[in-house]
Scaffold this motif. Sequence first.
Motif, PDB file in Angstrom:
ATOM      1  N   GLU A 125     -61.227 -19.584  -2.044  1.00 15.28           N
ATOM      2  CA  GLU A 125     -60.414 -19.066  -0.937  1.00 15.28           C
ATOM      3  C   GLU A 125     -58.980 -19.558  -1.080  1.00 15.28           C
ATOM      4  O   GLU A 125     -58.727 -20.756  -1.165  1.00 15.28           O
ATOM      5  CB  GLU A 125     -60.986 -19.518   0.414  1.00 15.28           C
ATOM      6  CG  GLU A 125     -62.342 -18.923   0.693  1.00 15.28           C
ATOM      7  CD  GLU A 125     -62.747 -19.078   2.161  1.00 15.28           C
ATOM      8  OE1 GLU A 125     -61.963 -19.636   2.955  1.00 15.28           O
ATOM      9  OE2 GLU A 125     -63.857 -18.621   2.494  1.00 15.28           O
ATOM     10  N   ILE A 126     -58.085 -18.591  -1.083  1.00 16.25           N
ATOM     11  CA  ILE A 126     -56.676 -18.895  -1.312  1.00 16.25           C
ATOM     12  C   ILE A 126     -55.864 -18.179  -0.249  1.00 16.25           C
ATOM     13  O   ILE A 126     -56.135 -17.022   0.061  1.00 16.25           O
ATOM     14  CB  ILE A 126     -56.290 -18.408  -2.726  1.00 16.25           C
ATOM     15  CG1 ILE A 126     -57.101 -19.185  -3.767  1.00 16.25           C
ATOM     16  CG2 ILE A 126     -54.812 -18.550  -2.988  1.00 16.25           C
ATOM     17  CD1 ILE A 126     -57.190 -18.525  -5.092  1.00 16.25           C
ATOM     18  N   ALA A 170     -61.053 -14.876  -2.781  1.00 18.35           N
ATOM     19  CA  ALA A 170     -60.822 -14.368  -1.429  1.00 18.35           C
ATOM     20  C   ALA A 170     -59.420 -14.744  -0.948  1.00 18.35           C
ATOM     21  O   ALA A 170     -58.939 -15.838  -1.232  1.00 18.35           O
ATOM     22  CB  ALA A 170     -61.859 -14.954  -0.462  1.00 18.35           C
ATOM     23  N   ILE A 171     -58.783 -13.814  -0.239  1.00 17.30           N
ATOM     24  CA  ILE A 171     -57.544 -14.154   0.464  1.00 17.30           C
ATOM     25  C   ILE A 171     -57.938 -14.634   1.856  1.00 17.30           C
ATOM     26  O   ILE A 171     -58.556 -13.902   2.631  1.00 17.30           O
ATOM     27  CB  ILE A 171     -56.600 -12.938   0.565  1.00 17.30           C
ATOM     28  CG1 ILE A 171     -56.138 -12.487  -0.825  1.00 17.30           C
ATOM     29  CG2 ILE A 171     -55.396 -13.266   1.449  1.00 17.30           C
ATOM     30  CD1 ILE A 171     -55.218 -13.469  -1.539  1.00 17.30           C
ATOM     31  N   PRO A 185     -55.648 -10.057  -8.311  1.00 12.84           N
ATOM     32  CA  PRO A 185     -57.039  -9.949  -8.727  1.00 12.84           C
ATOM     33  C   PRO A 185     -57.950 -10.610  -7.699  1.00 12.84           C
ATOM     34  O   PRO A 185     -58.288 -11.781  -7.829  1.00 12.84           O
ATOM     35  CB  PRO A 185     -57.073 -10.708 -10.069  1.00 12.84           C
ATOM     36  CG  PRO A 185     -55.874 -11.591 -10.066  1.00 12.84           C
ATOM     37  CD  PRO A 185     -54.932 -11.140  -9.011  1.00 12.84           C
ATOM     38  N   ILE A 186     -58.320  -9.851  -6.671  1.00 13.31           N
ATOM     39  CA  ILE A 186     -59.132 -10.426  -5.591  1.00 13.31           C
ATOM     40  C   ILE A 186     -60.349  -9.557  -5.275  1.00 13.31           C
ATOM     41  O   ILE A 186     -60.427  -8.401  -5.672  1.00 13.31           O
ATOM     42  CB  ILE A 186     -58.317 -10.627  -4.291  1.00 13.31           C
ATOM     43  CG1 ILE A 186     -57.685  -9.312  -3.830  1.00 13.31           C
ATOM     44  CG2 ILE A 186     -57.247 -11.688  -4.486  1.00 13.31           C
ATOM     45  CD1 ILE A 186     -57.001  -9.392  -2.482  1.00 13.31           C
ATOM     46  N   THR A 223     -64.869  -7.474   3.214  1.00 16.30           N
ATOM     47  CA  THR A 223     -64.082  -7.965   4.345  1.00 16.30           C
ATOM     48  C   THR A 223     -64.901  -8.967   5.155  1.00 16.30           C
ATOM     49  O   THR A 223     -66.041  -8.690   5.516  1.00 16.30           O
ATOM     50  CB  THR A 223     -63.687  -6.796   5.269  1.00 16.30           C
ATOM     51  OG1 THR A 223     -63.227  -5.708   4.458  1.00 16.30           O
ATOM     52  CG2 THR A 223     -62.604  -7.208   6.245  1.00 16.30           C
ATOM     53  N   VAL A 224     -64.301 -10.110   5.422  1.00 12.79           N
ATOM     54  CA  VAL A 224     -64.939 -11.102   6.285  1.00 12.79           C
ATOM     55  C   VAL A 224     -64.083 -11.269   7.534  1.00 12.79           C
ATOM     56  O   VAL A 224     -62.883 -11.550   7.432  1.00 12.79           O
ATOM     57  CB  VAL A 224     -65.072 -12.475   5.580  1.00 12.79           C
ATOM     58  CG1 VAL A 224     -65.746 -13.494   6.495  1.00 12.79           C
ATOM     59  CG2 VAL A 224     -65.841 -12.349   4.262  1.00 12.79           C
TER      60      VAL A 224
END
Length: 291
Positions: free
Chosen positions: A149-150, A177-178, A195-196, A233-234
Amino acid sequence: SAKDRGKSTVAAYDSRLHAEALDRLELRADLQRAIFSNELLLHYQPTVELETGKIVGFEALVRWQHPVRGLLSPAAFVPMAEETGLVVQLNTWVLFEATRFAVVLQNDWRRPTMAVNISAQQLVRPDFVEQVNRALAESGLPADRLTLEITESVVLQDLEDVIPRLAQLRSRGVRVAIDDFGTGYSSLAYLTELPIDVLKVDKSFIDRVASDAQGASVTEAIIAMSHTMNLSTVAEGVEVAEQAAWLRQVRCPIGQGYYWSRPVDEAGVHELLSRPTNELGGSADLVSYRT
Ligand code: C2E
Ligand code: MG
Ligand code: MG
Ligand code: MG
């Protein structure tokens, strides 16, 4: 006199600043020790498939069991760790500890993924890819069970270095993940360049969906965009049933939040996984922190 009162106010202010500075200095020395002396620990919060209530993964969230100050949340020490550079050691520990525990969880039929928060300083280090590879090799966790996660601001800091690095990790199956999407620079142009795999929509957008029609339409647009870009999507910070229902309606696939569970310790994770899928929701033990 008024002048004297002024002076003593300033003196009180000075000594408060001084006490705060000392306090921070002390905490900083403590943290250095904590990293090597088992005072850090991880709690894990599940991510849940909205349609079915099935747990699909966990996010590792660091805590510090301070001998005097009690259980500290990341807000109380991660910023300081970032300032002092200690965050690199801290996050290395988190990466190895989280992958170790994730392997244990692979015995469960859901084969939950493990998400780890990556800080800017960790990401820009030349040995970052090697470090992730080492954590995977030493733990034996399959690469496709790990999510990094970034946050937007972190990725944007050094795009030219970071993009090939993330691409390299993704090519071996690691998911990216963003985190906290929508709170950073919010430039949509860069999103297509990255690249996600996953967009985590920040809690502030989820907070508004049940109460505010305009807020809800912005959140719906983000979810639709994420879908169009073939990203998972979270929804972060889901707290109440209305939010979960709304998210289901707009076809958001995954949720995370107190509605299903607070972050829990290892025993808590096993307990969550032992429950029937449809009984997950809101009742996990409350843990309180000092911030
Ligand atoms: P994050 O990655 O966005 O993590 C989600 C935060 O939201 C967690 O706070 C979680 O406990 C909280 N949360 C989840 N669901 C709900 C909800 O329904 N309602 C509310 N009010 N809050 C909810 P936490 O554990 O205090 O972590 C805060 C932040 O600290 C994280 O935000 C992450 O940015 C950072 N952090 C946590 N662990 C690490 C770590 O190992 N390394 C680094 N560099 N940062 C970390
Ligand atoms: Mg996160
Ligand atoms: Mg987040
Ligand atoms: Mg957040």
